[in-house]
Design a protein around this motif. Structure first.
Motif, PDB file in Angstrom:
ATOM      1  N   PRO A 176       4.578   0.020  -0.063  1.00 31.65           N
ATOM      2  CA  PRO A 176       3.706   0.155  -1.239  1.00 31.65           C
ATOM      3  C   PRO A 176       4.307  -0.434  -2.517  1.00 31.65           C
ATOM      4  O   PRO A 176       3.760  -0.244  -3.604  1.00 31.65           O
ATOM      5  CB  PRO A 176       3.580   1.671  -1.361  1.00 31.65           C
ATOM      6  CG  PRO A 176       4.947   2.167  -0.942  1.00 31.65           C
ATOM      7  CD  PRO A 176       5.401   1.234   0.165  1.00 31.65           C
ATOM      8  N   PHE A 177       5.429  -1.124  -2.401  1.00 31.55           N
ATOM      9  CA  PHE A 177       6.156  -1.595  -3.581  1.00 31.55           C
ATOM     10  C   PHE A 177       5.357  -2.589  -4.423  1.00 31.55           C
ATOM     11  O   PHE A 177       5.460  -2.595  -5.646  1.00 31.55           O
ATOM     12  CB  PHE A 177       7.480  -2.232  -3.150  1.00 31.55           C
ATOM     13  CG  PHE A 177       8.356  -1.313  -2.355  1.00 31.55           C
ATOM     14  CD1 PHE A 177       9.125  -0.352  -2.985  1.00 31.55           C
ATOM     15  CD2 PHE A 177       8.393  -1.383  -0.973  1.00 31.55           C
ATOM     16  CE1 PHE A 177       9.931   0.509  -2.258  1.00 31.55           C
ATOM     17  CE2 PHE A 177       9.188  -0.525  -0.235  1.00 31.55           C
ATOM     18  CZ  PHE A 177       9.955   0.422  -0.872  1.00 31.55           C
ATOM     19  N   HIS A 178       4.572  -3.429  -3.773  1.00 24.69           N
ATOM     20  CA  HIS A 178       3.837  -4.473  -4.498  1.00 24.69           C
ATOM     21  C   HIS A 178       2.401  -4.085  -4.819  1.00 24.69           C
ATOM     22  O   HIS A 178       1.641  -4.920  -5.310  1.00 24.69           O
ATOM     23  CB  HIS A 178       3.862  -5.769  -3.686  1.00 24.69           C
ATOM     24  CG  HIS A 178       5.222  -6.386  -3.601  1.00 24.69           C
ATOM     25  ND1 HIS A 178       5.679  -7.056  -2.484  1.00 24.69           N
ATOM     26  CD2 HIS A 178       6.243  -6.421  -4.495  1.00 24.69           C
ATOM     27  CE1 HIS A 178       6.917  -7.483  -2.698  1.00 24.69           C
ATOM     28  NE2 HIS A 178       7.280  -7.107  -3.913  1.00 24.69           N
ATOM     29  N   GLY A 179       2.030  -2.834  -4.543  1.00 23.95           N
ATOM     30  CA  GLY A 179       0.689  -2.392  -4.900  1.00 23.95           C
ATOM     31  C   GLY A 179       0.017  -1.617  -3.788  1.00 23.95           C
ATOM     32  O   GLY A 179       0.588  -1.405  -2.703  1.00 23.95           O
ATOM     33  N   SER A 180      -1.217  -1.195  -4.040  1.00 24.67           N
ATOM     34  CA  SER A 180      -1.984  -0.451  -3.045  1.00 24.67           C
ATOM     35  C   SER A 180      -2.385  -1.373  -1.902  1.00 24.67           C
ATOM     36  O   SER A 180      -2.506  -2.592  -2.072  1.00 24.67           O
ATOM     37  CB  SER A 180      -3.240   0.151  -3.681  1.00 24.67           C
ATOM     38  OG  SER A 180      -4.164  -0.872  -4.024  1.00 24.67           O
ATOM     39  N   LEU A 266      -3.163   2.193  13.875  1.00 26.60           N
ATOM     40  CA  LEU A 266      -3.483   1.512  12.618  1.00 26.60           C
ATOM     41  C   LEU A 266      -4.946   1.081  12.595  1.00 26.60           C
ATOM     42  O   LEU A 266      -5.610   1.142  11.553  1.00 26.60           O
ATOM     43  CB  LEU A 266      -2.571   0.299  12.434  1.00 26.60           C
ATOM     44  CG  LEU A 266      -1.069   0.596  12.301  1.00 26.60           C
ATOM     45  CD1 LEU A 266      -0.304  -0.698  12.048  1.00 26.60           C
ATOM     46  CD2 LEU A 266      -0.798   1.588  11.180  1.00 26.60           C
ATOM     47  N   THR A 267      -5.441   0.656  13.747  1.00 32.17           N
ATOM     48  CA  THR A 267      -6.854   0.287  13.845  1.00 32.17           C
ATOM     49  C   THR A 267      -7.738   1.470  13.489  1.00 32.17           C
ATOM     50  O   THR A 267      -8.700   1.345  12.713  1.00 32.17           O
ATOM     51  CB  THR A 267      -7.178  -0.197  15.272  1.00 32.17           C
ATOM     52  OG1 THR A 267      -6.398  -1.353  15.565  1.00 32.17           O
ATOM     53  CG2 THR A 267      -8.660  -0.536  15.413  1.00 32.17           C
ATOM     54  N   ALA A 274      -9.202   6.317   6.786  1.00 29.61           N
ATOM     55  CA  ALA A 274      -8.326   7.474   6.606  1.00 29.61           C
ATOM     56  C   ALA A 274      -7.283   7.170   5.536  1.00 29.61           C
ATOM     57  O   ALA A 274      -6.963   6.004   5.281  1.00 29.61           O
ATOM     58  CB  ALA A 274      -7.631   7.810   7.925  1.00 29.61           C
ATOM     59  N   PRO A 275      -6.739   8.203   4.893  1.00 24.45           N
ATOM     60  CA  PRO A 275      -5.711   7.953   3.869  1.00 24.45           C
ATOM     61  C   PRO A 275      -4.456   7.348   4.473  1.00 24.45           C
ATOM     62  O   PRO A 275      -3.995   7.780   5.534  1.00 24.45           O
ATOM     63  CB  PRO A 275      -5.434   9.347   3.298  1.00 24.45           C
ATOM     64  CG  PRO A 275      -5.893  10.304   4.362  1.00 24.45           C
ATOM     65  CD  PRO A 275      -7.051   9.634   5.036  1.00 24.45           C
ATOM     66  N   ALA A 293       1.216   8.490   7.250  1.00 22.95           N
ATOM     67  CA  ALA A 293       1.944   9.753   7.095  1.00 22.95           C
ATOM     68  C   ALA A 293       1.061  10.844   6.505  1.00 22.95           C
ATOM     69  O   ALA A 293       1.228  12.025   6.817  1.00 22.95           O
ATOM     70  CB  ALA A 293       3.180   9.543   6.214  1.00 22.95           C
ATOM     71  N   ALA A 294       0.096  10.454   5.682  1.00 18.91           N
ATOM     72  CA  ALA A 294      -0.801  11.425   5.074  1.00 18.91           C
ATOM     73  C   ALA A 294      -1.756  12.038   6.093  1.00 18.91           C
ATOM     74  O   ALA A 294      -2.393  13.047   5.813  1.00 18.91           O
ATOM     75  CB  ALA A 294      -1.604  10.770   3.950  1.00 18.91           C
ATOM     76  N   CYS A 295      -1.850  11.428   7.276  1.00 20.98           N
ATOM     77  CA  CYS A 295      -2.713  11.955   8.340  1.00 20.98           C
ATOM     78  C   CYS A 295      -1.939  12.790   9.351  1.00 20.98           C
ATOM     79  O   CYS A 295      -2.464  13.129  10.416  1.00 20.98           O
ATOM     80  CB  CYS A 295      -3.417  10.803   9.064  1.00 20.98           C
ATOM     81  SG  CYS A 295      -4.631   9.954   8.047  1.00 20.98           S
ATOM     82  N   ILE A 296      -0.690  13.085   9.050  1.00 17.24           N
ATOM     83  CA  ILE A 296       0.161  13.895   9.924  1.00 17.24           C
ATOM     84  C   ILE A 296       0.497  15.192   9.211  1.00 17.24           C
ATOM     85  O   ILE A 296       0.976  15.176   8.078  1.00 17.24           O
ATOM     86  CB  ILE A 296       1.461  13.142  10.286  1.00 17.24           C
ATOM     87  CG1 ILE A 296       1.142  11.886  11.096  1.00 17.24           C
ATOM     88  CG2 ILE A 296       2.414  14.041  11.046  1.00 17.24           C
ATOM     89  CD1 ILE A 296       0.533  12.155  12.463  1.00 17.24           C
TER      90      ILE A 296
END
Length: 386
Positions: A176-180, A266-267, A274-275, A293-296
């Motif tokens: 996420p370093f270069h943006g969303s 990922l698909t 999903a977040p 990770a937000a889905c775990i």
């Protein structure tokens, strides 16, 4: 959009990649030479956005970042700028053997043979040996290169060095370093992000999200086979008509298995919108993030597969009169094994995704079952175990 999921490691020959084409809903094995450069060449030539998910850490523990940044000649704003910049200490990738040698400027650890203490290295780092996301996902410490089962430090080191080399020849962005992710995928440059297979197991195989962390005995072929059977039968896979290719390779090889399951996970994240991350989960962008990770929810479960644990009350040598024989699916190219007689054959054969090359023009489930009965009539009268 194209998604590439890579099972990573120090040895290029053991790396594996599967790619998912969201438009065509097809997941298949990607042939590459094992290098990050080769992946970026492929991604840069694509006419649509490409996400490369790599099973290796991209980030640095927040607790030790300030020490590392203060010692740099040019203070970097975040970890990826530091890694790709010109302030890297000359012995940054040279692992230390003893806790008293450890420092953020030399974070990698190659403990001596024999007894050693992971806790001693954790204490030497003032509690900063792990990122918060590593603790959340119960992952291994990212700096340990050997001495513990499943150590990931060598793969981490290899990726970071290859990122530095690739930056000299390719344009890419690191999430996420270069943006969303949404903004990064709107640009031409490929996007690189961190993934974690155990998180992907849960995301790909759970009935709904958020999912538990899922442990799979992936070194056992039977466990890999069972997990891939579950994936093909997953509700979301059927709903989206996902076509899985090169399954036999994933059954035969655990590196391919991780890559295929990760590509599927990922698909699902992108299809279901999903977040991808949770801003409140990380102290800062220094530590990076893991896709999904937000889905775990952080709880861990184990995937049981047929034959892994004897059923209670059943002897290992059943009476022949009550024995449930196993039958291999007779469709050419199919490796599925019906372990409890022929139970489940109708749902199995009705699925076009399981047999994409067997009467691909017939989509009606009832008709596919009728054709199967006629073509493999002898299969229903077989009495001998294959």
């Amino acid at each position: 959009m194209i998604i590439i999921a890579v099972d990573w490691g120090k040895d290029l020959r053991k790396r594996s990649a599967y790619h998912s084409e969201l438009t065509s809903r097809k997941i298949s094995r990607l042939a590459f030479d094992g290098s990050l450069n080769n992946l970026l060449e492929y991604a840069s030539a694509a006419e649509e956005p490409v996400l490369i998910g790599i099973d290796a850490a991209i980030g640095f523990p927040e607790a030790d970042w300030e020490i590392l940044a203060r010692g740099a000649a040019n203070r970097a704003s975040d970890f990826i700028n530091f890694l790709l910049g010109d302030s890297l200490p000359p012995d940054f990738f040279s692992p230390v053997k003893h806790p008293n040698e450890w420092a953020p400027q030399r974070p990698f650890v190659s403990p001596p043979q024999g007894r050693w203490s992971l806790k001693a290295f954790e204490n030497a780092s003032n509690g900063g040996f792990y990122r918060l996301v590593d603790s959340h996902l119960k992952a291994q410490p990212i700096f340990v290169t050997s001495g513990i089962a499943g150590s990931v430090g060598s793969g981490t080191s290899a990726l970071w060095q290859e990122l530095r080399s690739a930056a000299e020849h390719h344009r890419f962005r690191v999430w996420p370093f270069h943006g969303s992710m949404e903004k990064l995928l709107q640009k031409k440059s490929p996007v690189i992000a961190e993934i974690y297979p155990k998180a992907c197991y849960g995301i790909a195989l759970s009935e709904k999200l958020p999912a538990n962390l899922l442990s799979i005995a992936k070194t056992r072929q039977a466990a890999r086979h069972h997990a891939l059977d579950l994936l093909r039968d997953a509700t979301w896979m059927k709903r989206e008509r996902i076509l899985l290719k090169n399954i036999d390779t994933a059954i035969a090889n655990e590196d391919d298995f991780d890559a295929l399951i990760s590509a599927a996970a990922l698909t699902r994240l992108f299809i279901e919108k999903a977040p991808l991350d949770d801003a409140g989960q990380f102290e800062s962008i220094i530590e990076g993030g893991v896709l999904g990770a937000a889905c775990i929810d952080g709880r861990r479960t184990n995937l049981k597969y047929p034959g892994s644990v004897p059923e209670a009350g059943i002897s290992t040598r059943e009476k022949s009169s009550g024995e449930k024989r196993s039958y291999r699916c007779p469709v050419p190219g199919c490796t599925h094994l019906f372990r409890k007689g022929r139970s489940g054959w109708d749902a199995h054969i009705a699925s076009l995704s399981r047999h994409p090359h067997w009467h691909p023009d017939i989509r009606d489930a009832t008709l596919r079952k009728e054709i199967f009965r006629k073509e493999f009539k002898a299969w229903f009268s077989e009495e001998r175990k294959p």
